[in-house]
Enzyme design. Sequence first.
Site, short mmCIF file in Angstrom:
data_model
loop_
_atom_site.label_atom_id
_atom_site.label_comp_id
_atom_site.label_asym_id
_atom_site.label_seq_id
_atom_site.Cartn_x
_atom_site.Cartn_y
_atom_site.Cartn_z
N LEU A 57 0.88 -1.16 0.00
CA LEU A 57 0.00 0.00 0.00
C LEU A 57 0.92 1.21 0.00
CD1 LEU A 57 -2.80 -0.80 2.63
CD2 LEU A 57 -3.12 -0.40 0.19
N ASP A 58 0.65 2.20 -0.86
CA ASP A 58 1.55 3.34 -0.90
C ASP A 58 1.46 4.14 0.41
OD1 ASP A 58 -0.43 5.48 -1.12
OD2 ASP A 58 -0.71 4.86 -3.19
N ARG A 59 2.40 5.01 0.61
CA ARG A 59 2.54 5.72 1.87
C ARG A 59 1.28 6.48 2.27
NH1 ARG A 59 6.39 10.91 3.22
NH2 ARG A 59 6.29 10.77 5.49
N SER A 97 -1.76 5.78 1.52
CA SER A 97 -2.94 4.92 1.64
C SER A 97 -2.92 4.18 2.98
CB SER A 97 -2.99 3.92 0.48
OG SER A 97 -3.06 4.61 -0.75
#
Length: 248
Positions: free
Chosen positions: A99-101, A103
């Site tokens: 999960l990107d930062r 999110s």
Amino acid sequence: MARALSKLGYCSRSRACGLIRAGRVTLNGGICRYPEAPVRAERDRIEVDGGEVAAHAKVYLMLNKPRGAVTTASDEKGRETVYAYLDESMAWLVPVGRLDRASQGLLLLTNDSEWAARVLAPETHLDKTYHVQIAAIADAALLASIATGVRTGDGVFLRAKSARILRRGDKNSWLEIVLDEGKNRHIRRMLAQLGVEVLRLLRVAVGPLRLGDLPKGASRPLTDGEKFDLDRAMRQAAVRNGAGRPFS
């Protein structure tokens, strides 16, 4: 050798390669510096820093990843990682995907590298469900564009399996978006191409597995029933997509 260390649950394959090349791993008493060295797991003795490596019990964990944490074991910029929210005894687990930062939400972690690969394999096509707050008033046209798909400036085609409106306010909306594939920053890039800003992005489900009411930053093991349902969903998806029954 690197694969054996990963399958034993000691560390990720990439970290194993580093340990091996650094001369910290021995095979039957001799230093092994070749990550691809063949290993007979049932007969060979593997040691790291002088300690024998034994198979760890398989662990399957869900974490409600907070916004701002990066999905990595360490960060060259000194940013907080997801491991700040795990007990030290769980430091050898690896994330299943990312999960990107910016999110948040459901992130799986495990020491079972083969299972992790099945979760991520294209033939399983496990749906991933997100709740997304956008800085726009959603309408039917936007939902249709999300499902039809868009092509980004660099030529990547991005679409969602489905999208629906959860609720709307005066200036923003919450959508539920389901993906059956996952490219880097998929939802953010897709909506940006449509001129829509993402305010918050929360993953709430992977296949039949739901985040539920797990508090932000908290983690827990999957129940036997959750693991069974997730494995069954992967088997069914593999059969539907012509991959047969690649795992039991």
